[in-house]
Enzyme design. Structure first.
Site, short mmCIF file in Angstrom:
data_model
loop_
_atom_site.label_atom_id
_atom_site.label_comp_id
_atom_site.label_asym_id
_atom_site.label_seq_id
_atom_site.Cartn_x
_atom_site.Cartn_y
_atom_site.Cartn_z
N GLU A 121 0.92 -1.09 -0.14
CA GLU A 121 0.12 0.00 0.07
C GLU A 121 0.96 1.28 -0.08
O GLU A 121 0.26 2.27 -0.64
CB GLU A 121 -0.94 -0.05 1.29
CG GLU A 121 -2.05 -1.16 1.03
CD GLU A 121 -2.97 -0.70 0.23
OE1 GLU A 121 -2.98 0.40 -0.40
OE2 GLU A 121 -3.60 -1.70 -0.32
N SER A 493 -39.09 -42.57 29.66
CA SER A 493 -38.50 -42.84 30.92
C SER A 493 -37.63 -42.11 31.68
O SER A 493 -37.60 -42.54 32.93
CB SER A 493 -38.05 -44.38 30.86
OG SER A 493 -38.92 -45.36 30.06
#
Length: 775
Positions: A121, A493
């Site tokens: 950059e 159960s």
């Protein structure tokens, strides 16, 4: 100090020579007369250039500069930061906000990341004054040729543009950019400008700043990324969509390699580091796959809770929330649920490919078609997607998203057996162009499919209620319905222990003999139709101890018990465990778990057995901290044996724990004790009518965990599928991690518990010897 012109020493005249004025005038005269049009053209161009420069300077200083925005937003940099959610051990598991950003100071950004950005950059960042004049001249000449795509923005100019300007490519914007860059450089240090840039820049996938990008693209903290990964991230600012490695990996890879070359050429890395980085294999994650720990459901629970209380503000104020989730526990729970679902699904019929595509003959078009198909059917963690390239009776070639070709054969083709014949329905037949799923099992690729069955798992600290793990379903990306907190299912159960506890306080004991024989109950008693309950296996054992009846999950014994104590009493009794009375009507079927519960309710209820009789409330948020580190909230949970409310007599809790340990010793969950090698675990399996739901609810004195599996639209899991076969393996797998390195614990016998017929007995709850027998 400069010397004034009048004080400068005279030139050394020995080396000066008077020019031949006559000859010079002749030459000038000839030159002028011979090239007069060229000189005029140059003069005109010079004058035009001077006028343009004057106009630009006039525009800059008379119009643009007075209208420059104030740069206080940079001086007092305070960007939007998202809501972040962490485990109790500070691992990031969730992030919510329009801008995914984590602001970190420059000294915490690795030098390799900074160098990668500077290399591509602005490699002269620390030497120019905010504007690279050579770069601007180059861009201007290019733009004058008619191409406005050439830029020369320094990092400072990019900061100016990102904060104050648009991306419109015009000369006026460039002038504002330059002026703002000068202003920024005048008020901020170079390091501060670079810090702002690296925290502010948009990098695709909703990531702002390189710290967030490292998390999203690689699932890592910024400090942990490699040089190769740094170069990949550094390629994003120019065009986040074009160089996005999730959707455009090849293009992103080309740019990454160029950045690595720049880093080498600028001596930011050595040639050896360059070679290593070029050869490194990159593992891209992307949005939705960025966290190393899968905790989508608890993260969403936190988000919903905070949004309800604070509204939209939570997405931009940088609040950090620390949950009670533990990374190791959550990883173990997620892995257990996935394995449990896959094992179930691989035992049942193949439902066919997810779709089909045509495979063009031309290589480039063929690859594009495959890429588009796999993008539309993304990988779900370990469940890979692929496109079939070729099918033979015992072998299949499949291309996956990485571009690799996988060969399935032998065990890997087991699920495909019925989908390779000519008689197979077209939509189920495996052929070239079919979009399928694959699983890697111990290094062997197997044909798989997207499961239709769902599951839930939750674990919590039995003494405080802190939720340690929570998996609300197979995959949050496919189905956001949280089965832990929202699914009202029949417990089957696994609900029997609460009926047994009620019976203990009515004079029953583990040695009470109850008849396990066929039973017919008339419509007068049921309130509707006559009922003939049956045991799961269809077998009856006659008179048997209560202890053995629970261990073997005998339905007929449970029905006889609730008839003896009364359904209304049982309904009132179960509320002390946190169950809602209206969800459990006072009928005999309550004994078989015909009501409805959520897995989280079951975890809270079973914790009463685990901690010796105390009711504790589950909680998920441990602490909230604002962006400045101020603690906004900190949980203060009640604790068993300290300040929690006792809801179950200590003697009843002890006897019930003994009965539930028997289930893991000789009953339907005996395999758990053998696999874990522990005797301090207890719990109960649960399977509902027609096997619509399969459960295991269990604990040790410190941790309680609940596992459930079933279809969203209730349907049979299969005639032979039970809680012991489906849910218990998930529970056991999790507990192997949760109880690792934890010493075994033994229960102290509370006062008031005696022995009768070789088993525990509570004299106070009985008149004489209590209930000795029930026919």
């Amino acid at each position: 100090m400069a010397i004034p012109p009048q004080d400068k020493p005279p030139l050394n005249r020995r080396f000066s020579r008077q020019p031949d004025r006559r000859s010079t005038q002749q030459l000038v005269g000839r030159s002028t007369s011979g090239s007069n049009p060229l000189v005029k053209a140059l003069l005109i161009m010079g004058m035009v250039f001077a006028v343009v420069c004057m106009l630009m300077l006039g525009y800059a200083f008379l119009i643009a500069k007075p209208n420059l925005p104030k740069i206080s937003a940079l001086v007092d940099y305070n960007p939007k930061t998202p809501l972040r959610i962490y485990t109790a051990d500070k691992v990031l598991i969730g992030e919510f906000g329009e801008e995914r950003r984590k602001v970190i100071p420059l000294n915490e950004i690795p030098i390799k990341m900074r160098n990668a950005v500077l290399a591509i950059e602005d490699d002269r960042f620390y030497s120019h004054g905010g504007v690279d004049y050579v770069g601007i001249l180059r861009a201007t000449l290019t733009n004058l040729r008619g191409n406005l795509s050439q830029g020369a923005s320094t990092i400072t100019m990019q900061v100016a543009r990102n904060f104050f300007l648009s991306n419109e490519k015009t000369f006026s914007r460039k002038i504002y950019e330059v002026l703002l860059a000068w202003e920024i450089e005048a008020q901020l240090s170079k390091d501060k400008i670079l810090e702002i840039y690296m925290n502010q820049i948009f990098l695709g996938q909703r990531a702002y700043g390189f710290s967030s990008a490292a998390q999203i693209y690689f699932g890592k903290e910024l400090k942990d990324i490699s040089i190769a990964e740094s170069a990949m991230l550094a390629g994003l600012p120019k065009a986040p969509s074009a160089y996005n490695p999730v959707s455009n990996f090849r293009r992103a890879k080309i740019r990454q390699e160029y950045i690595l070359q720049r880093m080498r050429d600028l001596s930011y890395i050595t040639p050896e580091q360059y070679q290593i980085a070029m050869a490194e294999e990159l593992h891209i994650r992307g949005l939705g796959n960025e966290f190393s720990t899968r905790a989508d459901f608890p993260s969403e629970m936190v988000r919903q809770l905070l949004f309800t209380q604070y509204g939209e503000a939570i997405y931009s104020q940088g609040i950090d929330v620390y949950t009670t989730i533990l990374k190791a526990d959550q990883d173990a729970a997620y892995k257990a649920v996935r394995r449990g679902i896959f094992e179930y699904d691989l035992r049942h019929a193949y439902r066919g490919p997810e779709g089909f595509i045509e495979l063009p003959e031309e290589t480039v078009k063929r690859q594009r078609a495959i890429d588009e198909a796999l993008l539309a059917h993304p990988q779900l963690d370990d469940l890979q997607s692929g496109v079939v390239l070729d099918v033979k009776p015992k072998e299949m070639q499949v291309m996956i998203a990485t571009g690799d070709t996988i060969t399935l054969k032998g065990e890997g083709m087991k699920l495909a057996t019925a989908s390779l014949t000519d008689s197979t329905q077209p939509k189920k037949r495996l052929r070239a162009g079919a979009i399928i799923r694959l699983l890697s099992d111990s290094g062997i690729w197997k044909l798989a499919q997207l499961p239709q069955v769902e599951a839930a798992f939750v674990s919590m600290n039995a003494e405080t209620g802190a939720i340690l793990s929570l998996v609300g379903g197979f995959d949050f990306r496919r189905n956001q319905f949280n089965h832990v907190t929202q699914a009202q299912r029949q417990p089957g159960s696994s609900f029997k222990p609460f009926i047994y506890a009620a019976a203990i306080e009515k004079g029953f004991s583990p040695s009470t003999m109850v008849n396990d024989a066929p039973l017919s109950i008339g419509s007068m008693e049921t309130g509707s139709q006559a009922w003939q309950p049956k045991n799961y296996d269809g077998k009856y054992d006659g008179m048997m101890r209560l202890r053995n009846a629970l261990a073997k999950s005998k339905n007929l014994v449970s029905v006889r018990i609730i008839r003896a104590i009364g359904p209304s009493y049982a309904q009132d009794y179960i509320q002390r465990f946190g169950f809602e009375a209206e969800k459990h009507p006072p009928y005999l079927t309550m004994a078989l778990g015909a009501g409805s519960v959520t897995p989280l309710q079951m975890a809270s209820a079973y914790s009463v057995f685990a901690n010796g009789g105390y009711r504790i409330d589950p909680y998920l948020i441990n602490k909230m901290v604002d962006s400045k580190g101020v603690v906004l909230f900190e949980a203060k949970p009640t604790q068993a044996k300290v300040d929690a409310t006792r809801v179950l007599d200590a003697r009843t809790a002890f006897v019930m724990d003994s009965l539930l340990q028997e289930v893991t010793k000789t009953g339907t969950a005996a395999s758990a004790r053998a696999k874990l090698g522990r005797s301090d675990i207890a719990g109960k399996t649960g399977t509902t009518n027609d096997s619509h739901d399969a459960w295991f609810a269990g604990y040790n004195p410190k941790v309680v965990a609940i596992a459930w599996i079933g279809f969203d639209k209730p349907a049979s899991l299969g005639d032979r599928e039970t809680g012991g076969g489906l849910a218990l393996p998930m529970w056991t797998s999790y507990m192997a991690t949760a109880l690792r390195d934890e010493p075994q614990q033994t229960r102290e016998v509370p006062a008031g518990v005696s022995q009768l017929d070789g088993d525990w007995f509570i004299p106070e709850f009985s008149n004489g010897n209590g209930v000795r027998e029930l026919q």
